[in-house]
Motif scaffolding. Structure first.
Motif, PDB file in Angstrom:
ATOM      1  N   LEU A  18       7.822  -4.487  55.508  1.00 26.97           N
ATOM      2  CA  LEU A  18       6.756  -5.088  54.703  1.00 26.97           C
ATOM      3  C   LEU A  18       7.177  -5.208  53.242  1.00 26.97           C
ATOM      4  O   LEU A  18       6.992  -6.267  52.615  1.00 26.97           O
ATOM      5  N   LEU A  19       7.777  -4.133  52.700  1.00 22.12           N
ATOM      6  CA  LEU A  19       8.225  -4.180  51.308  1.00 22.12           C
ATOM      7  C   LEU A  19       9.306  -5.240  51.127  1.00 22.12           C
ATOM      8  O   LEU A  19       9.334  -5.952  50.111  1.00 22.12           O
ATOM      9  N   SER A  20      10.182  -5.373  52.099  1.00 20.18           N
ATOM     10  CA  SER A  20      11.244  -6.385  52.018  1.00 20.18           C
ATOM     11  C   SER A  20      10.660  -7.791  52.020  1.00 20.18           C
ATOM     12  O   SER A  20      11.130  -8.677  51.293  1.00 20.18           O
ATOM     13  N   MET A  21       9.622  -8.015  52.849  1.00 22.41           N
ATOM     14  CA  MET A  21       8.994  -9.336  52.895  1.00 22.41           C
ATOM     15  C   MET A  21       8.272  -9.656  51.579  1.00 22.41           C
ATOM     16  O   MET A  21       8.313 -10.791  51.101  1.00 22.41           O
ATOM     17  N   ILE A  22       7.614  -8.654  51.008  1.00 22.27           N
ATOM     18  CA  ILE A  22       6.969  -8.873  49.705  1.00 22.27           C
ATOM     19  C   ILE A  22       8.014  -9.236  48.656  1.00 22.27           C
ATOM     20  O   ILE A  22       7.833 -10.166  47.852  1.00 22.27           O
ATOM     21  N   ASP A  23       9.125  -8.494  48.682  1.00 20.27           N
ATOM     22  CA  ASP A  23      10.210  -8.774  47.737  1.00 20.27           C
ATOM     23  C   ASP A  23      10.780 -10.172  47.962  1.00 20.27           C
ATOM     24  O   ASP A  23      11.097 -10.888  47.000  1.00 20.27           O
ATOM     25  N   LEU A  24      10.886 -10.588  49.214  1.00 22.98           N
ATOM     26  CA  LEU A  24      11.406 -11.919  49.527  1.00 22.98           C
ATOM     27  C   LEU A  24      10.491 -13.008  48.967  1.00 22.98           C
ATOM     28  O   LEU A  24      10.961 -13.974  48.337  1.00 22.98           O
ATOM     29  N   VAL A  25       9.181 -12.867  49.198  1.00 21.60           N
ATOM     30  CA  VAL A  25       8.223 -13.850  48.660  1.00 21.60           C
ATOM     31  C   VAL A  25       8.305 -13.896  47.141  1.00 21.60           C
ATOM     32  O   VAL A  25       8.246 -14.971  46.524  1.00 21.60           O
ATOM     33  N   ALA A  26       8.473 -12.721  46.519  1.00 19.31           N
ATOM     34  CA  ALA A  26       8.567 -12.674  45.056  1.00 19.31           C
ATOM     35  C   ALA A  26       9.813 -13.397  44.559  1.00 19.31           C
ATOM     36  O   ALA A  26       9.765 -14.128  43.564  1.00 19.31           O
ATOM     37  N   GLN A  27      10.934 -13.216  45.255  1.00 14.66           N
ATOM     38  CA  GLN A  27      12.163 -13.887  44.831  1.00 14.66           C
ATOM     39  C   GLN A  27      12.048 -15.404  44.971  1.00 14.66           C
ATOM     40  O   GLN A  27      12.532 -16.148  44.118  1.00 14.66           O
ATOM     41  N   VAL A  28      11.390 -15.837  46.053  1.00 15.62           N
ATOM     42  CA  VAL A  28      11.217 -17.276  46.249  1.00 15.62           C
ATOM     43  C   VAL A  28      10.290 -17.859  45.183  1.00 15.62           C
ATOM     44  O   VAL A  28      10.527 -18.947  44.644  1.00 15.62           O
ATOM     45  N   SER A  29       9.222 -17.146  44.873  1.00 16.88           N
ATOM     46  CA  SER A  29       8.238 -17.650  43.898  1.00 16.88           C
ATOM     47  C   SER A  29       8.747 -17.554  42.464  1.00 16.88           C
ATOM     48  O   SER A  29       8.224 -18.232  41.577  1.00 16.88           O
ATOM     49  N   GLU A  30       9.739 -16.671  42.217  1.00 17.88           N
ATOM     50  CA  GLU A  30      10.337 -16.522  40.884  1.00 17.88           C
ATOM     51  C   GLU A  30       9.269 -16.238  39.826  1.00 17.88           C
ATOM     52  O   GLU A  30       9.033 -17.032  38.915  1.00 17.88           O
ATOM     53  N   PHE A  31       8.612 -15.092  39.945  1.00 14.39           N
ATOM     54  CA  PHE A  31       7.628 -14.685  38.943  1.00 14.39           C
ATOM     55  C   PHE A  31       8.363 -14.269  37.672  1.00 14.39           C
ATOM     56  O   PHE A  31       9.241 -13.401  37.708  1.00 14.39           O
ATOM     57  N   LYS A  32       7.987 -14.893  36.549  1.00 11.02           N
ATOM     58  CA  LYS A  32       8.671 -14.622  35.288  1.00 11.02           C
ATOM     59  C   LYS A  32       7.660 -14.432  34.156  1.00 11.02           C
ATOM     60  O   LYS A  32       6.508 -14.848  34.260  1.00 11.02           O
ATOM     61  N   ALA A  33       8.120 -13.794  33.090  1.00 11.06           N
ATOM     62  CA  ALA A  33       7.279 -13.591  31.905  1.00 11.06           C
ATOM     63  C   ALA A  33       8.176 -13.372  30.707  1.00 11.06           C
ATOM     64  O   ALA A  33       9.366 -13.067  30.831  1.00 11.06           O
ATOM     65  N   ASN A  34       7.594 -13.531  29.531  1.00 11.07           N
ATOM     66  CA  ASN A  34       8.307 -13.334  28.271  1.00 11.07           C
ATOM     67  C   ASN A  34       8.091 -11.895  27.809  1.00 11.07           C
ATOM     68  O   ASN A  34       6.977 -11.532  27.441  1.00 11.07           O
ATOM     69  N   PRO A  35       9.132 -11.064  27.801  1.00  5.66           N
ATOM     70  CA  PRO A  35       8.940  -9.659  27.400  1.00  5.66           C
ATOM     71  C   PRO A  35       8.888  -9.452  25.898  1.00  5.66           C
ATOM     72  O   PRO A  35       8.564  -8.349  25.439  1.00  5.66           O
ATOM     73  N   ASN A  36       9.207 -10.467  25.115  1.00 14.85           N
ATOM     74  CA  ASN A  36       9.295 -10.297  23.660  1.00 14.85           C
ATOM     75  C   ASN A  36       8.056 -10.777  22.909  1.00 14.85           C
ATOM     76  O   ASN A  36       7.998 -10.685  21.690  1.00 14.85           O
ATOM     77  N   ALA A  37       7.067 -11.316  23.625  1.00 12.12           N
ATOM     78  CA  ALA A  37       5.840 -11.792  22.980  1.00 12.12           C
ATOM     79  C   ALA A  37       4.894 -10.613  22.734  1.00 12.12           C
ATOM     80  O   ALA A  37       5.097  -9.516  23.272  1.00 12.12           O
ATOM     81  N   PRO A  38       3.852 -10.800  21.907  1.00 11.02           N
ATOM     82  CA  PRO A  38       2.824  -9.757  21.775  1.00 11.02           C
ATOM     83  C   PRO A  38       2.222  -9.455  23.147  1.00 11.02           C
ATOM     84  O   PRO A  38       1.971 -10.362  23.941  1.00 11.02           O
ATOM     85  N   ALA A  39       1.991  -8.191  23.432  1.00 12.96           N
ATOM     86  CA  ALA A  39       1.564  -7.785  24.771  1.00 12.96           C
ATOM     87  C   ALA A  39       0.176  -8.302  25.111  1.00 12.96           C
ATOM     88  O   ALA A  39      -0.721  -8.342  24.261  1.00 12.96           O
ATOM     89  N   SER A  40      -0.002  -8.725  26.352  1.00 10.64           N
ATOM     90  CA  SER A  40      -1.320  -9.062  26.876  1.00 10.64           C
ATOM     91  C   SER A  40      -1.338  -8.689  28.348  1.00 10.64           C
ATOM     92  O   SER A  40      -0.299  -8.678  29.011  1.00 10.64           O
ATOM     93  N   GLY A  41      -2.507  -8.363  28.855  1.00 10.99           N
ATOM     94  CA  GLY A  41      -2.626  -7.937  30.243  1.00 10.99           C
ATOM     95  C   GLY A  41      -4.080  -7.832  30.648  1.00 10.99           C
ATOM     96  O   GLY A  41      -4.970  -8.351  29.968  1.00 10.99           O
ATOM     97  N   VAL A  42      -4.326  -7.137  31.749  1.00  6.24           N
ATOM     98  CA  VAL A  42      -5.667  -7.036  32.317  1.00  6.24           C
ATOM     99  C   VAL A  42      -6.012  -5.580  32.567  1.00  6.24           C
ATOM    100  O   VAL A  42      -5.178  -4.806  33.039  1.00  6.24           O
ATOM    101  N   VAL A  43      -7.247  -5.216  32.239  1.00  9.35           N
ATOM    102  CA  VAL A  43      -7.760  -3.878  32.543  1.00  9.35           C
ATOM    103  C   VAL A  43      -8.121  -3.829  34.029  1.00  9.35           C
ATOM    104  O   VAL A  43      -8.962  -4.599  34.495  1.00  9.35           O
ATOM    105  N   ILE A  44      -7.486  -2.941  34.784  1.00  7.74           N
ATOM    106  CA  ILE A  44      -7.729  -2.825  36.218  1.00  7.74           C
ATOM    107  C   ILE A  44      -8.882  -1.872  36.511  1.00  7.74           C
ATOM    108  O   ILE A  44      -9.759  -2.148  37.318  1.00  7.74           O
ATOM    109  N   GLU A  45      -8.886  -0.737  35.869  1.00 11.60           N
ATOM    110  CA  GLU A  45      -9.995   0.205  35.996  1.00 11.60           C
ATOM    111  C   GLU A  45     -10.054   1.047  34.733  1.00 11.60           C
ATOM    112  O   GLU A  45      -9.077   1.118  33.969  1.00 11.60           O
TER     113      GLU A  45
END
Length: 677
Positions: free
Chosen positions: A332-359
């Motif tokens: 299952l973890l390998s399949m999740i990793d595979l989907v992630a590699q195909v989708s190529e999720f990317k972000a800019n690490p040098n910008a001012p931080a932004s995110g979402v409060v989960i709890e």
């Protein structure tokens, strides 16, 4: 910078420390105990509030020491001050400037500004922002001209806080790969929590040092040299509630289906919520260790809801797992990793931080804390933050292993302390340049929320807005959430509304299921801007209240041709004159009695509104309409009454209906004529 403690100031002023501390808190100063320190400006502001007469005398002294050259030979009367343009000094402030900051800029005691604002009709503590319309008059009163800085940069921050953006406009060269954010959904008791626990144990067994020492609502697992971020709190209802608030944080949904049960009602809801979000889906067929496990049937049941796995010729990955013995977890973890590699999720690490409060929660030792997933940029200790109506500064950050860290990059979950109050799950977190900007943005968000709460459109007004959009748009989409009494009704309605089209438009069914209209349906409707349609299905009281609060239209029918006719009218932006039902009250059946001539009477407790005698009534069982007629008998303590209100018990008899059971709900209503839109 020199500091003065609360108890030292109290001793200097000859006042009890608790009184000085209470006044400091009322002013919004950052103090908690009598040993808390104040800088010189805050101490002076507090002194001016506690001894206003003395502060006024001190404030007048500099005027007497003005240079002789500045004093005319013939002083003008005090009752006729010189024009402000000739006397005033210029100060520059930012939008959302606090009362305390403006007092410091003008070098006046903050107490004087607060008193003046009160006389102008504004309630404002020292830490609160000065109302925009009061900035210039307030400055002029104290002999100053004021220039408000350009709000462009802060408006950009405010825009991000109010309306989060899922895709950031960063140059491609600045983007790097980031871990995917995974949410696990599925029916109750199908093993979501057990699966997450199994993934945790696998991660620890793989050599992660330290183990899981603290639950923070999200954590990371490793696949080779890459990480996966899991959110283990939402479930599909909270997942969509966050989306309704604008928080688009999930990249991949893992749909857990038990191999012995197959597809269940909450599985269908989870599928609809994941499809509405437009994220990748992976099916985890759990409980493969059971003797009656049947993954083939589970996959076949999924196809009925538009989820076709690869084994059946579709494009949805499915993995057979057992959370009990750990088999299939690595796959299952390998399949999740595979989907992630195909989708190529990317972000800019040098910008001012932004995110979402989960709890978020209030911790006894750390104060307000929140689990945050960073979506963009790098969050560092000491950063100033704003999340919804709450500001703060990162005092400490803890990762999912309980280890203190100094920075967190994209897709990293961290527990952040240092908030001024407990933020709300789903709020977007944004790092800003300083405390003043953070407080100003939080204060602006408070004002926006208050204004929004005052002008929430009704369901009828929102329907009018929808009709206007459908009339004006060339590419129009009417989105529906359909609840009905039987599977046969669902299939017939879906087929029929699918054939309702117009040039450049059509009907999209976001979710369809058997049962009553629930609060989850309202949440999904709010997130997807949909109408809720019930066919022989009614909303429960919680769903009605949620719909009123959100301005969501619930349209109910008992004749399919009426439903289809109105959907056709809606798609072209017209709605014929309709009859609108207004629910008068609802009563829960607690007991059933046999009565001569009447047949059966229901001993009820009125839970909402009022039950009038001779009113039109429905009997609902599990949200499904079993009877539609009238109340023919209404009694309290053997006496006939005209009406029974919420909070009281009564006996209800229905016209020509005897199949009443404990737990049923009797709903009374009336029908009003509503003008065409």
């Amino acid at each position: 910078m020199s500091t003065k403690r609360i108890h030292e100031l109290a001793k200097e002023l000859g006042l009890p420390s608790r009184d000085v501390l209470a006044t400091a808190r009322d002013l919004g100063l950052p103090v908690t105990t009598a040993s808390s320190g104040l800088d010189s400006g805050d101490a002076e502001a507090l002194r001016s509030m506690l001894l206003p007469d003395r502060a006024d005398e001190e404030a007048e002294e500099p005027a007497e020491e003005a240079p002789a050259a500045a004093v005319p030979e013939e002083p003008s009367p005090k009752t006729e001050p010189a024009p402000v343009a000739e006397q005033a000094h210029l100060i520059t402030v930012s939008p959302g400037v606090s009362v305390l900051e403006m007092a410091r800029a003008m070098r006046h005691p903050v107490g004087e500004l607060i008193r003046k604002l009160l006389s102008m009709g504004f309630m404002a503590a020292a830490a609160a922002p000065v109302p925009p319309e009061a900035i210039e008059p307030l400055a002029e009163h104290f002999g100053f001209l004021v220039e408000v800085e350009s709000p462009e940069a802060e408006e950009e921050h405010a825009e991000v806080l109010v309306k989060p953006k899922k895709v950031f406009d960063d140059p491609p060269a600045s983007l790097v790969e980031r871990p995917p954010v995974v949410t696990v959904m599925g029916h109750v008791d199908h093993g979501k929590t057990s699966l997450l626990d199994a993934i945790r144990q696998t991660d620890v067994a793989a050599g992660e040092a330290g183990g899981i020492t603290q639950h923070i609502g999200a954590y990371q697992a490793a696949v080779e040299d890459r990480s996966l971020t899991f959110i283990d709190t939402p479930g599909h209802a909270a997942f969509t509630a966050m989306r309704a608030r604008g928080a688009e944080v999930t990249d991949i949904v893992v749909l857990v289906v038990a191999a012995d049960d197959g597809v269940m009602p909450q599985t269908v809801e989870a599928i609809s919520h994941a499809k509405a979000a437009g994220v990748d889906m992976i099916v985890a067929i759990n409980k493969m260790d059971l003797e009656n496990a049947d993954p083939v049937t589970a996959r076949a049941m999924l196809t009925e809801h538009g989820v076709v796995t690869e084994e059946l010729g579709g494009d949805v990955i499915s993995v057979e797992v057992s959370a009990s013995d750990g088999s299939g977890i690595e796959d299952l973890l390998s399949m999740i990793d595979l989907v992630a590699q195909v989708s190529e999720f990317k972000a800019n690490p040098n910008a001012p931080a932004s995110g979402v409060v989960i709890e978020s929660r209030l911790d006894r030792g750390l104060g307000p804390v929140a689990t945050v997933i960073v979506q963009r940029g790098t969050l560092r200790r000491g950063d100033c933050l704003a999340a919804g109506a709450v500001s703060g500064r990162v005092r400490a950050m803890t990762d999912h292993k309980g280890k203190r860290i100094s920075s967190a990059g994209p897709s990293t979950p961290v527990l952040v302390s240092g908030w001024s109050a407990v933020p709300t799950a789903g709020d977007l977190m944004e790092a800003v340049k300083d405390d003043r900007t953070a407080r100003a943005l939080a204060a602006r968000r408070v004002q926006e929320l208050r204004a929004k709460n005052l002008v929430v459109p009704t369901a009828r007004e929102r329907l009018g807005q929808l009709l206007e959009r459908l009339r004006s748009k060339e590419q129009a989409e009417l989105r529906l959430i359909i609840k009905a009494d039987t599977d046969g009704s669902i299939g017939a309605i879906q087929d029929a509304v699918g054939r309702i089209v117009r040039e450049g438009g059509g009907v999209t069914v976001i979710h369809a299921a058997v049962g009553g209209i629930s609060e989850n349906d309202i949440t999904l409707a709010e997130a997807t801007d949909s109408l809720v349609v019930g066919f022989n299905s009614r909303p429960n009281p919680k769903a009605r209240r949620a719909a009123r609060a959100a301005g969501i239209e619930i349209m109910t029918y008992s004749v399919i041709y009426e439903l289809l006719g109105e959907m056709e009218q809606l798609l072209v932006g017209r709605l014929a004159p309709v009859q609108e039902e207004r629910v008068l009250g609802a009563a829960e059946v607690r007991a059933v009695f046999r009565v001569p001539r009447l047949g059966a009477a229901a001993g009820c407790y009125v839970v909402e509104g009022a039950i009038p005698r001779h009113a039109r009534a429905r009997l609902l069982r599990g949200g499904i309409v079993l009877y539609d007629g009238r109340v023919v008998s209404l009694r309290r303590f053997k006496e006939d009454v005209a009406e029974v209100s919420a909070g009281f018990e009564c006996g209800i008899g229905l016209d020509r209906f005897r199949d009443i059971q404990e737990g049923d709900v009797i709903e009374t209503y009336r029908v009003d004529e509503v003008a065409a839109q």
